[in-house]
Design an enzyme around this catalytic site. Sequence first.
Site, PDB file in Angstrom:
ATOM      1  N   HIS A 130     -40.289 -28.761  16.844  1.00 18.80           N
ATOM      2  CA  HIS A 130     -40.119 -29.513  15.874  1.00 18.80           C
ATOM      3  C   HIS A 130     -40.185 -30.929  16.065  1.00 18.80           C
ATOM      4  O   HIS A 130     -40.745 -31.980  15.569  1.00 18.80           O
ATOM      5  CB  HIS A 130     -39.149 -29.215  14.716  1.00 18.80           C
ATOM      6  CG  HIS A 130     -39.420 -27.963  14.165  1.00 18.80           C
ATOM      7  ND1 HIS A 130     -40.514 -27.387  13.714  1.00 18.80           N
ATOM      8  CD2 HIS A 130     -38.444 -26.707  13.836  1.00 18.80           C
ATOM      9  CE1 HIS A 130     -40.377 -26.175  13.051  1.00 18.80           C
ATOM     10  NE2 HIS A 130     -39.204 -25.752  13.482  1.00 18.80           N
ATOM     11  N   CYS A 158     -30.180 -26.081  10.936  1.00 23.33           N
ATOM     12  CA  CYS A 158     -31.612 -26.787  10.473  1.00 23.33           C
ATOM     13  C   CYS A 158     -31.730 -27.378   9.375  1.00 23.33           C
ATOM     14  O   CYS A 158     -31.388 -26.526   8.307  1.00 23.33           O
ATOM     15  CB  CYS A 158     -32.831 -25.787  10.913  1.00 23.33           C
ATOM     16  SG  CYS A 158     -32.606 -25.185  12.768  1.00 23.33           S
ATOM     17  N   CYS A 176     -34.321 -25.729   6.578  1.00 25.71           N
ATOM     18  CA  CYS A 176     -34.277 -24.271   6.376  1.00 25.71           C
ATOM     19  C   CYS A 176     -33.458 -23.904   5.389  1.00 25.71           C
ATOM     20  O   CYS A 176     -32.105 -24.046   5.398  1.00 25.71           O
ATOM     21  CB  CYS A 176     -34.041 -23.546   8.094  1.00 25.71           C
ATOM     22  SG  CYS A 176     -34.323 -21.927   7.768  1.00 25.71           S
ATOM     23  N   GLU A 188     -30.676 -16.440  13.789  1.00 22.97           N
ATOM     24  CA  GLU A 188     -31.233 -17.016  14.972  1.00 22.97           C
ATOM     25  C   GLU A 188     -30.947 -15.708  15.947  1.00 22.97           C
ATOM     26  O   GLU A 188     -29.719 -15.232  16.406  1.00 22.97           O
ATOM     27  CB  GLU A 188     -30.114 -17.990  15.688  1.00 22.97           C
ATOM     28  CG  GLU A 188     -30.324 -18.498  17.049  1.00 22.97           C
ATOM     29  CD  GLU A 188     -31.732 -18.827  17.679  1.00 22.97           C
ATOM     30  OE1 GLU A 188     -32.422 -19.303  16.762  1.00 22.97           O
ATOM     31  OE2 GLU A 188     -32.208 -17.963  18.488  1.00 22.97           O
ATOM     32  N   CYS A 204     -42.028  -9.436   9.883  1.00 19.83           N
ATOM     33  CA  CYS A 204     -40.988 -10.536   9.987  1.00 19.83           C
ATOM     34  C   CYS A 204     -39.641 -10.130   9.696  1.00 19.83           C
ATOM     35  O   CYS A 204     -39.460  -9.897   8.398  1.00 19.83           O
ATOM     36  CB  CYS A 204     -41.350 -11.754   9.095  1.00 19.83           C
ATOM     37  SG  CYS A 204     -40.352 -13.076   9.383  1.00 19.83           S
ATOM     38  N   CYS A 262     -41.952 -19.102   6.110  1.00 19.79           N
ATOM     39  CA  CYS A 262     -40.994 -19.469   6.880  1.00 19.79           C
ATOM     40  C   CYS A 262     -40.152 -20.315   6.328  1.00 19.79           C
ATOM     41  O   CYS A 262     -40.391 -21.119   5.727  1.00 19.79           O
ATOM     42  CB  CYS A 262     -41.708 -20.401   8.138  1.00 19.79           C
ATOM     43  SG  CYS A 262     -42.745 -19.664   9.236  1.00 19.79           S
ATOM     44  N   CYS A 303     -27.331 -17.785   8.839  1.00 26.65           N
ATOM     45  CA  CYS A 303     -27.495 -18.301  10.196  1.00 26.65           C
ATOM     46  C   CYS A 303     -26.491 -19.173  10.439  1.00 26.65           C
ATOM     47  O   CYS A 303     -25.957 -19.948   9.558  1.00 26.65           O
ATOM     48  CB  CYS A 303     -28.998 -18.902  10.071  1.00 26.65           C
ATOM     49  SG  CYS A 303     -29.344 -19.454  11.956  1.00 26.65           S
ATOM     50  N   GLU A 308     -33.400 -10.459   4.216  1.00 26.94           N
ATOM     51  CA  GLU A 308     -34.849 -10.175   3.851  1.00 26.94           C
ATOM     52  C   GLU A 308     -35.855  -9.884   5.014  1.00 26.94           C
ATOM     53  O   GLU A 308     -35.399 -10.369   6.071  1.00 26.94           O
ATOM     54  CB  GLU A 308     -35.285 -11.601   3.029  1.00 26.94           C
ATOM     55  CG  GLU A 308     -34.378 -11.677   1.647  1.00 26.94           C
ATOM     56  CD  GLU A 308     -34.615 -13.014   0.995  1.00 26.94           C
ATOM     57  OE1 GLU A 308     -34.495 -13.111  -0.181  1.00 26.94           O
ATOM     58  OE2 GLU A 308     -35.152 -13.851   1.667  1.00 26.94           O
ATOM     59  N   SER A 350     -38.784 -22.902  18.284  1.00 22.57           N
ATOM     60  CA  SER A 350     -38.890 -23.841  17.160  1.00 22.57           C
ATOM     61  C   SER A 350     -38.643 -25.271  17.718  1.00 22.57           C
ATOM     62  O   SER A 350     -37.373 -25.656  17.607  1.00 22.57           O
ATOM     63  CB  SER A 350     -38.163 -23.263  16.022  1.00 22.57           C
ATOM     64  OG  SER A 350     -38.244 -22.031  15.704  1.00 22.57           O
TER      65      SER A 350
HETATM   66  N1  SAH Z   1     -33.828 -18.769  14.115  1.00 17.30           N
HETATM   67  C1  SAH Z   1     -35.153 -18.764  14.659  1.00 17.30           C
HETATM   68  C2  SAH Z   1     -36.048 -17.771  13.715  1.00 17.30           C
HETATM   69  C3  SAH Z   1     -36.007 -18.023  12.247  1.00 17.30           C
HETATM   70  S1  SAH Z   1     -37.055 -19.332  11.628  1.00 17.30           S
HETATM   71  C4  SAH Z   1     -35.836 -20.055  14.928  1.00 17.30           C
HETATM   72  O1  SAH Z   1     -35.603 -20.929  14.749  1.00 17.30           O
HETATM   73  O2  SAH Z   1     -37.101 -19.629  15.599  1.00 17.30           O
HETATM   74  C5  SAH Z   1     -38.817 -18.938  11.695  1.00 17.30           C
HETATM   75  C6  SAH Z   1     -39.529 -20.500  11.702  1.00 17.30           C
HETATM   76  O3  SAH Z   1     -39.645 -21.091  10.549  1.00 17.30           O
HETATM   77  C7  SAH Z   1     -38.911 -21.286  12.709  1.00 17.30           C
HETATM   78  O4  SAH Z   1     -39.877 -21.856  13.626  1.00 17.30           O
HETATM   79  C8  SAH Z   1     -38.408 -22.364  11.727  1.00 17.30           C
HETATM   80  O5  SAH Z   1     -38.118 -23.611  12.364  1.00 17.30           O
HETATM   81  C9  SAH Z   1     -39.377 -22.611  10.756  1.00 17.30           C
HETATM   82  N2  SAH Z   1     -38.804 -22.943   9.374  1.00 17.30           N
HETATM   83  C10 SAH Z   1     -37.639 -22.971   8.999  1.00 17.30           C
HETATM   84  N3  SAH Z   1     -37.520 -23.550   7.681  1.00 17.30           N
HETATM   85  C11 SAH Z   1     -38.864 -23.880   7.541  1.00 17.30           C
HETATM   86  C12 SAH Z   1     -39.670 -24.578   6.418  1.00 17.30           C
HETATM   87  N4  SAH Z   1     -38.819 -24.896   5.306  1.00 17.30           N
HETATM   88  N5  SAH Z   1     -40.854 -24.532   6.487  1.00 17.30           N
HETATM   89  C13 SAH Z   1     -41.694 -24.218   7.643  1.00 17.30           C
HETATM   90  N6  SAH Z   1     -41.015 -23.557   8.501  1.00 17.30           N
HETATM   91  C14 SAH Z   1     -39.735 -23.435   8.546  1.00 17.30           C
END
Ligand code: SAH
Length: 347
Positions: free
Chosen positions: A222, A118, A121, A166, A107, A339, A114, A94, A220
Amino acid sequence: MKDSKKDIRALTREELRDFFVEQGEKAFRGNQVYEWLWTKGAHSFDDMTNLSKETRSFLDTHFVINHIKVDQMQRSNDGTIKNAVKLHDGLTVESVLIPTASRTTACVSSQVGCSLNCKFCATARLKRMRNLNPDEIFDQVVAIDQQSRLYHNRPLSNIVFMGMGEPLMNYKNVVASIEKITAPDGLNMSPKRITVSTSGVPKIIKKMADDGVKFKLAVSLHSALDEVRTDIMPFNEQMPLHELKEALQYWYMKTKKRITYEYVVWRGINDQDKDIEALIDFCLAVPSKVNLIEYNPIDDGQFQQADPEAINRYVAKLEDRGITVTVRRSRGKDIDAACGQLANKNG
Ligand code: SAH
Protein backbone atom coordinates in the site's frame (compact mmCIF):
# COMPACT_ATOMS: atom_id res chain seq x y z
CA MET A 1 -20.18 -33.47 30.00
CA LYS A 2 -19.44 -32.35 26.48
CA ASP A 3 -16.36 -30.43 27.57
CA SER A 4 -14.59 -33.42 29.04
CA LYS A 5 -14.47 -35.07 25.64
CA LYS A 6 -11.38 -34.51 23.58
CA ASP A 7 -11.51 -32.97 20.11
CA ILE A 8 -10.60 -35.91 17.92
CA ARG A 9 -8.98 -33.68 15.30
CA ALA A 10 -6.26 -32.75 17.78
CA LEU A 11 -4.94 -36.32 17.39
CA THR A 12 -2.36 -37.39 14.85
CA ARG A 13 -2.86 -40.46 12.71
CA GLU A 14 -0.47 -42.36 14.98
CA GLU A 15 -2.39 -41.33 18.10
CA LEU A 16 -5.64 -42.46 16.52
CA ARG A 17 -4.14 -45.84 15.66
CA ASP A 18 -2.79 -46.18 19.19
CA PHE A 19 -6.17 -45.32 20.63
CA PHE A 20 -7.81 -48.19 18.78
CA VAL A 21 -5.07 -50.63 19.74
CA GLU A 22 -5.46 -49.66 23.41
CA GLN A 23 -9.15 -50.44 23.10
CA GLY A 24 -8.35 -53.89 21.76
CA GLU A 25 -9.29 -52.97 18.20
CA LYS A 26 -7.29 -53.08 15.00
CA ALA A 27 -4.96 -50.17 14.26
CA PHE A 28 -6.33 -49.70 10.75
CA ARG A 29 -9.58 -48.41 12.27
CA GLY A 30 -7.48 -45.37 13.17
CA ASN A 31 -6.63 -44.93 9.50
CA GLN A 32 -10.27 -45.15 8.54
CA VAL A 33 -11.25 -42.49 11.04
CA TYR A 34 -8.35 -40.28 9.98
CA GLU A 35 -9.51 -40.49 6.38
CA TRP A 36 -13.06 -39.56 7.33
CA LEU A 37 -11.79 -36.55 9.23
CA TRP A 38 -9.14 -35.19 6.89
CA THR A 39 -9.88 -36.49 3.39
CA LYS A 40 -13.67 -36.46 3.50
CA GLY A 41 -14.13 -33.68 6.03
CA ALA A 42 -16.67 -35.60 8.14
CA HIS A 43 -18.32 -33.63 10.92
CA SER A 44 -20.12 -36.51 12.62
CA PHE A 45 -19.17 -40.02 13.68
CA ASP A 46 -22.44 -41.16 12.15
CA ASP A 47 -21.08 -40.29 8.71
CA MET A 48 -18.32 -42.89 9.12
CA THR A 49 -20.26 -45.62 7.45
CA ASN A 50 -17.50 -48.20 7.16
CA LEU A 51 -17.34 -48.39 10.97
CA SER A 52 -19.79 -50.46 12.94
CA LYS A 53 -22.54 -48.72 14.85
CA GLU A 54 -20.86 -49.78 18.09
CA THR A 55 -17.53 -48.27 17.08
CA ARG A 56 -19.22 -45.04 16.08
CA SER A 57 -21.05 -44.64 19.35
CA PHE A 58 -17.91 -45.66 21.21
CA LEU A 59 -16.04 -42.83 19.50
CA ASP A 60 -18.89 -40.55 20.40
CA THR A 61 -18.47 -41.29 24.13
CA HIS A 62 -14.78 -40.39 24.00
CA PHE A 63 -14.50 -37.58 21.48
CA VAL A 64 -16.15 -34.61 19.86
CA ILE A 65 -15.58 -33.21 16.39
CA ASN A 66 -15.54 -29.46 16.98
CA HIS A 67 -16.52 -28.07 13.65
CA ILE A 68 -17.66 -24.90 11.99
CA LYS A 69 -21.17 -24.31 10.79
CA VAL A 70 -22.06 -22.13 7.84
CA ASP A 71 -24.58 -19.97 9.60
CA GLN A 72 -25.55 -17.71 6.78
CA MET A 73 -24.76 -17.72 3.11
CA GLN A 74 -25.12 -14.69 0.85
CA ARG A 75 -24.83 -14.91 -2.93
CA SER A 76 -23.74 -11.94 -4.97
CA ASN A 77 -25.04 -11.29 -8.46
CA ASP A 78 -21.50 -11.92 -9.75
CA GLY A 79 -21.50 -15.46 -8.32
CA THR A 80 -19.45 -14.63 -5.23
CA ILE A 81 -20.66 -16.34 -2.07
CA LYS A 82 -20.02 -15.01 1.42
CA ASN A 83 -20.35 -17.32 4.39
CA ALA A 84 -20.81 -16.29 7.98
CA VAL A 85 -19.14 -19.16 9.76
CA LYS A 86 -20.04 -20.02 13.35
CA LEU A 87 -17.22 -21.50 15.42
CA HIS A 88 -17.81 -24.06 18.16
CA ASP A 89 -17.54 -21.38 20.87
CA GLY A 90 -20.13 -19.15 19.22
CA LEU A 91 -17.77 -16.65 17.59
CA THR A 92 -18.14 -15.84 13.92
CA VAL A 93 -15.73 -15.35 11.02
CA GLU A 94 -16.33 -15.00 7.30
CA SER A 95 -15.10 -16.80 4.24
CA VAL A 96 -15.75 -16.11 0.60
CA LEU A 97 -16.04 -18.14 -2.61
CA ILE A 98 -14.84 -16.19 -5.63
CA PRO A 99 -15.59 -17.68 -9.06
CA THR A 100 -13.95 -16.63 -12.31
CA ALA A 101 -14.21 -18.19 -15.75
CA SER A 102 -11.43 -20.67 -15.09
CA ARG A 103 -11.17 -21.08 -11.34
CA THR A 104 -12.85 -21.00 -7.99
CA THR A 105 -10.96 -19.35 -5.18
CA ALA A 106 -11.65 -19.68 -1.47
CA CYS A 107 -10.79 -16.63 0.60
CA VAL A 108 -10.42 -17.86 4.18
CA SER A 109 -10.03 -16.24 7.59
CA SER A 110 -7.19 -17.03 9.96
CA GLN A 111 -8.26 -15.09 13.08
CA VAL A 112 -11.42 -13.79 14.70
CA GLY A 113 -10.93 -10.06 14.22
CA CYS A 114 -7.38 -8.82 13.76
CA SER A 115 -4.68 -7.46 16.03
CA LEU A 116 -3.30 -5.09 13.41
CA ASN A 117 -4.80 -1.70 12.90
CA CYS A 118 -4.93 -0.87 9.21
CA LYS A 119 -7.05 2.26 9.00
CA PHE A 120 -8.79 1.27 5.78
CA CYS A 121 -9.83 -2.25 6.78
CA ALA A 122 -13.19 -3.15 8.31
CA THR A 123 -11.83 -6.22 10.08
CA ALA A 124 -9.44 -4.03 12.09
CA ARG A 125 -12.43 -2.54 13.86
CA LEU A 126 -13.51 -5.82 15.39
CA LYS A 127 -12.20 -5.88 18.92
CA ARG A 128 -12.63 -9.48 19.89
CA MET A 129 -9.75 -11.66 18.75
CA ARG A 130 -8.59 -15.19 18.90
CA ASN A 131 -6.61 -17.38 16.57
CA LEU A 132 -8.40 -19.98 14.50
CA ASN A 133 -7.39 -23.61 15.01
CA PRO A 134 -6.06 -25.57 12.04
CA ASP A 135 -9.33 -27.49 11.72
CA GLU A 136 -11.34 -24.25 11.68
CA ILE A 137 -9.36 -23.07 8.67
CA PHE A 138 -9.54 -26.52 7.07
CA ASP A 139 -13.34 -26.57 7.52
CA GLN A 140 -13.74 -23.26 5.67
CA VAL A 141 -11.93 -24.80 2.70
CA VAL A 142 -14.08 -27.93 2.77
CA ALA A 143 -17.28 -25.86 2.98
CA ILE A 144 -16.29 -23.71 0.02
CA ASP A 145 -15.23 -26.74 -2.01
CA GLN A 146 -18.70 -28.18 -1.44
CA GLN A 147 -20.34 -24.91 -2.50
CA SER A 148 -18.13 -24.75 -5.57
CA ARG A 149 -19.23 -28.22 -6.63
CA LEU A 150 -22.87 -27.44 -5.89
CA TYR A 151 -23.18 -23.98 -7.44
CA HIS A 152 -20.40 -23.95 -10.03
CA ASN A 153 -20.06 -27.62 -10.93
CA ARG A 154 -16.36 -27.82 -10.25
CA PRO A 155 -14.05 -28.32 -7.31
CA LEU A 156 -12.27 -25.53 -5.55
CA SER A 157 -9.02 -24.68 -7.35
CA ASN A 158 -7.27 -21.96 -5.30
CA ILE A 159 -7.06 -20.69 -1.73
CA VAL A 160 -6.08 -17.23 -0.54
CA PHE A 161 -5.55 -16.33 3.11
CA MET A 162 -7.09 -12.90 2.64
CA GLY A 163 -10.11 -13.12 4.88
CA MET A 164 -10.20 -11.89 8.44
CA GLY A 165 -7.01 -11.78 10.42
CA GLU A 166 -3.29 -11.63 9.91
CA PRO A 167 -2.12 -15.15 8.98
CA LEU A 168 1.45 -14.57 10.14
CA MET A 169 0.21 -13.68 13.62
CA ASN A 170 -1.26 -17.19 13.68
CA TYR A 171 1.55 -18.80 11.77
CA LYS A 172 1.65 -22.17 13.49
CA ASN A 173 -2.02 -22.93 12.94
CA VAL A 174 -2.02 -21.56 9.40
CA VAL A 175 0.85 -23.86 8.46
CA ALA A 176 -0.81 -26.79 10.21
CA SER A 177 -4.02 -26.17 8.23
CA ILE A 178 -2.09 -25.98 4.95
CA GLU A 179 -0.41 -29.28 5.80
CA LYS A 180 -3.82 -30.95 6.05
CA ILE A 181 -5.08 -29.19 2.92
CA THR A 182 -2.08 -30.26 0.83
CA ALA A 183 -1.40 -33.72 2.30
CA PRO A 184 -2.05 -36.69 -0.02
CA ASP A 185 -4.06 -38.17 2.86
CA GLY A 186 -5.82 -34.84 3.35
CA LEU A 187 -7.41 -32.69 0.61
CA ASN A 188 -4.41 -33.20 -1.68
CA MET A 189 -4.40 -29.67 -3.09
CA SER A 190 -1.23 -28.23 -4.56
CA PRO A 191 0.54 -25.64 -2.37
CA LYS A 192 1.19 -23.71 -5.59
CA ARG A 193 -2.51 -22.86 -5.57
CA ILE A 194 -2.39 -21.41 -2.08
CA THR A 195 -1.45 -17.78 -1.35
CA VAL A 196 -0.83 -16.44 2.11
CA SER A 197 -1.32 -12.68 2.28
CA THR A 198 0.36 -10.70 5.03
CA SER A 199 0.60 -7.11 6.11
CA GLY A 200 4.29 -7.87 6.40
CA VAL A 201 5.70 -9.34 9.60
CA PRO A 202 9.45 -9.49 8.86
CA LYS A 203 10.42 -12.01 11.55
CA ILE A 204 7.82 -14.54 10.43
CA ILE A 205 8.58 -14.03 6.73
CA LYS A 206 12.14 -15.11 7.49
CA LYS A 207 10.91 -18.07 9.49
CA MET A 208 8.70 -19.13 6.59
CA ALA A 209 11.72 -19.00 4.29
CA ASP A 210 13.71 -21.14 6.74
CA ASP A 211 10.82 -23.59 7.03
CA GLY A 212 10.82 -24.04 3.26
CA VAL A 213 7.11 -23.49 2.86
CA LYS A 214 5.73 -24.20 -0.61
CA PHE A 215 2.82 -21.78 -0.83
CA LYS A 216 2.92 -18.33 -2.42
CA LEU A 217 3.44 -15.08 -0.58
CA ALA A 218 1.55 -11.82 -1.04
CA VAL A 219 2.36 -8.67 0.91
CA SER A 220 -0.13 -5.87 1.50
CA LEU A 221 2.22 -3.00 0.83
CA HIS A 222 0.00 0.00 0.00
CA SER A 223 2.93 2.37 0.34
CA ALA A 224 6.70 2.11 0.07
CA LEU A 225 7.20 5.32 2.06
CA ASP A 226 7.46 4.84 5.82
CA GLU A 227 5.69 8.07 6.74
CA VAL A 228 2.70 7.22 4.56
CA ARG A 229 2.59 3.55 5.49
CA THR A 230 2.79 4.25 9.22
CA ASP A 231 -0.09 6.63 8.84
CA ILE A 232 -2.42 4.09 7.25
CA MET A 233 -0.91 0.91 8.78
CA PRO A 234 0.32 2.06 12.20
CA PHE A 235 2.11 -1.22 13.05
CA ASN A 236 4.61 -0.16 10.35
CA GLU A 237 6.21 1.97 13.05
CA GLN A 238 7.38 -1.22 14.81
CA MET A 239 8.11 -3.09 11.58
CA PRO A 240 9.41 -0.47 9.17
CA LEU A 241 9.90 -0.94 5.45
CA HIS A 242 13.65 -1.58 5.53
CA GLU A 243 13.03 -4.59 7.80
CA LEU A 244 10.27 -5.80 5.53
CA LYS A 245 12.48 -5.41 2.46
CA GLU A 246 15.33 -7.29 4.09
CA ALA A 247 12.99 -10.13 5.12
CA LEU A 248 11.63 -10.33 1.55
CA GLN A 249 15.13 -10.45 0.11
CA TYR A 250 15.83 -13.31 2.49
CA TRP A 251 12.59 -15.01 1.40
CA TYR A 252 13.56 -14.78 -2.26
CA MET A 253 17.11 -15.94 -1.65
CA LYS A 254 15.83 -19.06 0.12
CA THR A 255 12.71 -19.89 -1.91
CA LYS A 256 13.32 -18.31 -5.32
CA LYS A 257 9.65 -17.40 -5.27
CA ARG A 258 8.49 -14.06 -6.58
CA ILE A 259 6.40 -11.91 -4.26
CA THR A 260 3.08 -10.25 -5.05
CA TYR A 261 2.45 -6.80 -3.62
CA GLU A 262 -1.15 -5.87 -2.92
CA TYR A 263 -1.60 -2.17 -3.35
CA VAL A 264 -4.55 0.20 -3.21
CA VAL A 265 -4.16 3.72 -4.60
CA TRP A 266 -6.05 6.33 -2.59
CA ARG A 267 -6.74 9.91 -3.55
CA GLY A 268 -4.44 12.32 -1.72
CA ILE A 269 -2.67 9.53 0.17
CA ASN A 270 -0.42 7.66 -2.24
CA ASP A 271 -1.34 8.93 -5.71
CA GLN A 272 1.70 11.11 -6.42
CA ASP A 273 4.83 10.46 -8.46
CA LYS A 274 6.95 10.19 -5.32
CA ASP A 275 4.73 7.29 -4.21
CA ILE A 276 5.19 5.56 -7.54
CA GLU A 277 8.96 6.07 -7.51
CA ALA A 278 9.19 4.60 -4.00
CA LEU A 279 7.15 1.58 -5.08
CA ILE A 280 9.39 1.05 -8.10
CA ASP A 281 12.48 1.11 -5.85
CA PHE A 282 10.88 -1.35 -3.49
CA CYS A 283 9.91 -3.67 -6.35
CA LEU A 284 13.37 -3.61 -7.86
CA ALA A 285 14.85 -4.90 -4.58
CA VAL A 286 13.21 -8.34 -4.93
CA PRO A 287 11.62 -10.13 -7.92
CA SER A 288 7.99 -9.22 -7.56
CA LYS A 289 4.79 -8.12 -9.22
CA VAL A 290 2.13 -5.62 -8.24
CA ASN A 291 -1.60 -6.14 -7.90
CA LEU A 292 -3.39 -2.82 -7.88
CA ILE A 293 -6.61 -3.56 -6.04
CA GLU A 294 -9.74 -1.52 -6.03
CA TYR A 295 -10.65 0.20 -2.78
CA ASN A 296 -13.82 -1.02 -1.13
CA PRO A 297 -15.20 1.82 0.93
CA ILE A 298 -15.86 0.91 4.54
CA ASP A 299 -16.61 4.24 6.13
CA ASP A 300 -17.12 7.95 6.10
CA GLY A 301 -14.87 8.72 3.19
CA GLN A 302 -11.50 9.29 4.83
CA PHE A 303 -10.22 6.93 2.15
CA GLN A 304 -11.26 7.30 -1.45
CA GLN A 305 -10.26 5.34 -4.49
CA ALA A 306 -7.81 7.39 -6.58
CA ASP A 307 -8.78 8.74 -9.99
CA PRO A 308 -8.32 6.43 -12.97
CA GLU A 309 -5.54 8.72 -14.22
CA ALA A 310 -3.52 8.00 -11.07
CA ILE A 311 -3.96 4.26 -11.57
CA ASN A 312 -2.94 4.60 -15.21
CA ARG A 313 0.18 6.52 -14.17
CA TYR A 314 1.10 3.73 -11.74
CA VAL A 315 0.63 1.10 -14.45
CA ALA A 316 2.60 2.99 -17.09
CA LYS A 317 5.54 3.80 -14.82
CA LEU A 318 5.77 0.32 -13.34
CA GLU A 319 5.60 -1.30 -16.76
CA ASP A 320 8.16 1.12 -18.05
CA ARG A 321 10.57 -0.28 -15.46
CA GLY A 322 9.77 -3.87 -16.39
CA ILE A 323 7.59 -4.57 -13.35
CA THR A 324 4.52 -6.72 -13.92
CA VAL A 325 1.36 -5.02 -12.80
CA THR A 326 -2.27 -6.08 -12.85
CA VAL A 327 -5.35 -4.07 -11.99
CA ARG A 328 -7.84 -6.16 -10.08
CA ARG A 329 -11.47 -5.43 -9.79
CA SER A 330 -13.26 -6.38 -6.61
CA ARG A 331 -15.87 -9.10 -6.44
CA GLY A 332 -18.90 -9.46 -4.22
CA LYS A 333 -19.06 -5.81 -3.23
CA ASP A 334 -22.86 -5.85 -3.11
CA ILE A 335 -22.74 -8.30 -0.20
CA ASP A 336 -19.75 -6.76 1.64
CA ALA A 337 -17.61 -9.73 0.65
CA ALA A 338 -14.75 -7.82 -0.98
CA CYS A 339 -11.25 -7.25 0.43
CA GLY A 340 -11.32 -5.40 3.70
CA GLN A 341 -15.10 -5.52 4.02
CA LEU A 342 -15.31 -8.59 6.21
CA ALA A 343 -16.74 -7.43 9.51
CA ASN A 344 -19.49 -9.88 10.43
CA LYS A 345 -22.12 -7.62 8.96
CA ASN A 346 -24.62 -10.10 7.62
CA GLY A 347 -28.13 -9.97 6.35
N1 SAH B 1 -4.00 -9.45 6.99
C1 SAH B 1 -3.69 -9.95 5.69
C2 SAH B 1 -4.85 -10.58 4.95
C3 SAH B 1 -6.21 -9.89 5.02
S1 SAH B 1 -6.56 -8.49 4.05
C4 SAH B 1 -3.09 -8.86 4.85
O1 SAH B 1 -3.05 -7.73 5.29
O2 SAH B 1 -2.60 -9.14 3.77
C5 SAH B 1 -6.59 -8.90 2.38
C6 SAH B 1 -6.24 -7.70 1.50
O3 SAH B 1 -7.28 -6.72 1.48
C7 SAH B 1 -5.00 -6.98 1.97
O4 SAH B 1 -4.19 -6.71 0.88
C8 SAH B 1 -5.59 -5.71 2.56
O5 SAH B 1 -4.65 -4.70 2.62
C9 SAH B 1 -6.73 -5.43 1.62
N2 SAH B 1 -7.73 -4.52 2.14
C10 SAH B 1 -8.04 -4.27 3.42
N3 SAH B 1 -9.04 -3.36 3.48
C11 SAH B 1 -9.38 -3.05 2.19
C12 SAH B 1 -10.36 -2.22 1.60
N4 SAH B 1 -11.21 -1.53 2.33
N5 SAH B 1 -10.40 -2.16 0.26
C13 SAH B 1 -9.57 -2.90 -0.51
N6 SAH B 1 -8.63 -3.72 0.00
C14 SAH B 1 -8.53 -3.79 1.34
